[in-house]
Design an enzyme around this catalytic site. Structure first.
Site, PDB file in Angstrom:
ATOM      1  CG  HIS A 126      42.489  38.873  37.224  1.00  0.00           C
ATOM      2  ND1 HIS A 126      43.157  38.394  37.683  1.00  0.00           N
ATOM      3  CD2 HIS A 126      41.977  38.908  38.271  1.00  0.00           C
ATOM      4  CE1 HIS A 126      43.681  38.308  38.308  1.00  0.00           C
ATOM      5  NE2 HIS A 126      42.598  37.904  39.126  1.00  0.00           N
ATOM      6  CG  ASP A 127      45.448  39.840  34.325  1.00  0.00           C
ATOM      7  OD1 ASP A 127      46.538  40.644  33.335  1.00  0.00           O
ATOM      8  OD2 ASP A 127      45.141  40.065  35.457  1.00  0.00           O
ATOM      9  N   GLY A 144      40.613  33.759  37.134  1.00  0.00           N
ATOM     10  CA  GLY A 144      42.159  34.996  36.270  1.00  0.00           C
ATOM     11  C   GLY A 144      43.156  33.851  35.151  1.00  0.00           C
TER      12      GLY A 144
END
Length: 273
Positions: A126-127, A144
């Site tokens: 994520h991200d 992440g």
């Protein structure tokens, strides 16, 4: 002409597919997924929206793109993945949506640039913000919030810790890991061990000999002469600061929040400088 969708595939009515998109057997396109011209979704791939992908991306068998972030604070918010053009996601690659904005450092989006090759089993958490024309070999892992520059090479079974940055043309060797930022052009082995400059990659990318030699001089000042990194950056700026590659290296190191490996982490392999 409508997209070529196999009868056994499941495609959400919310999906928007360019006319020449091909979707293979048992593939699933779930929710707000937008695919540009020339995209191919192979058998048993799964794409989950919100997800936007530009033209000529290939999602191979078993790849899962746009899944929920693997984070205990995620509560089903509608975050997204944005993908550029010409990427290849081989078998069982996973790319997760961002964490929602306001949930700690969540940005709401995971971003992938153009022309990357993600080999089988690679993972983008994520991200992350992934650059262009990188190679992420089998089972390479990005934690992440990792940011990678253009033309990076992550070898098989390598891993980058969350919130780290990987500079342009950096190389992480097989079965290695980094919990620090990896400056542009550096080669990392084992865990946070620097072993040299990616001279071959720089030449292939068209970096001039003058810039390559200057980067190697900066490398030697840190890892052979064992100067403190801030002192080495001052010297590099004075001697070579007008060269774009050296300027890029200096700016990256000075902007680092996680730090970069210092002289104690040097493990020469013959191509060091």
């Amino acid at each position: 002409m409508p997209p070529l969708i196999h009868p056994s595939a499941v495609v959400s009515p919310d999906a928007q597919l360019a006319p020449d998109v091909r979707v293979g057997p048992l593939a699933v396109i779930d929710g707000q997924v937008e695919l540009g011209p020339g995209c191919v979704v192979a058998a048993q791939a799964r794409l989950t929206g919100p997800l936007t992908a530009g033209p000529n991306n290939t999602f191979d068998t078993g790849s899962v793109i746009g899944g929920a972030p693997q984070h205990t604070a995620y509560a089903g918010e509608p975050t997204r993945v944005v993908i550029g053009a010409g990427n290849t996601f081989r078998e069982h690659v996973t790319v997760h949506r961002g964490m929602p904005t306001g949930a700690g450092p969540g940005t709401g989006v995971t971003t992938i640039g153009d022309g990357n090759l993600f080999m089988a089993g690679a993972h983008v958490a994520h991200d992350c913000v992934v650059g262009n024309h990188g190679i992420y070999a089998n089972s390479a892992l990005l934690g992440g919030h990792v940011t990678t520059g253009d033309r990076v090479f992550l070898s098989g079974n390598s891993a980058v810790h969350q919130f780290c940055r990987v500079g342009r043309l950096a190389l992480l060797s097989g079965s290695s890991a980094s919990s620090k930022d990896i400056p542009p052009f550096w080669v990392i082995q084992d865990v946070n061990h620097v072993c040299g400059v990616n001279v071959v990659g720089m030449r292939r990318a068209g970096v001039s000999n003058a810039e390559i030699n200057a980067v190697r001089r900066v490398f030697r000042s840190i890892y052979v002469e064992r100067l403190l990194i801030p002192v080495a950056m001052l010297r590099a700026e004075a001697q070579f600061g007008a060269l774009p590659a050296v300027r890029e290296l200096i700016d990256f190191v000075r902007d680092s929040k996680r730090g970069v490996t210092g002289p104690s982490g040097f493990r020469p392999d013959g191509e060091a400088a």
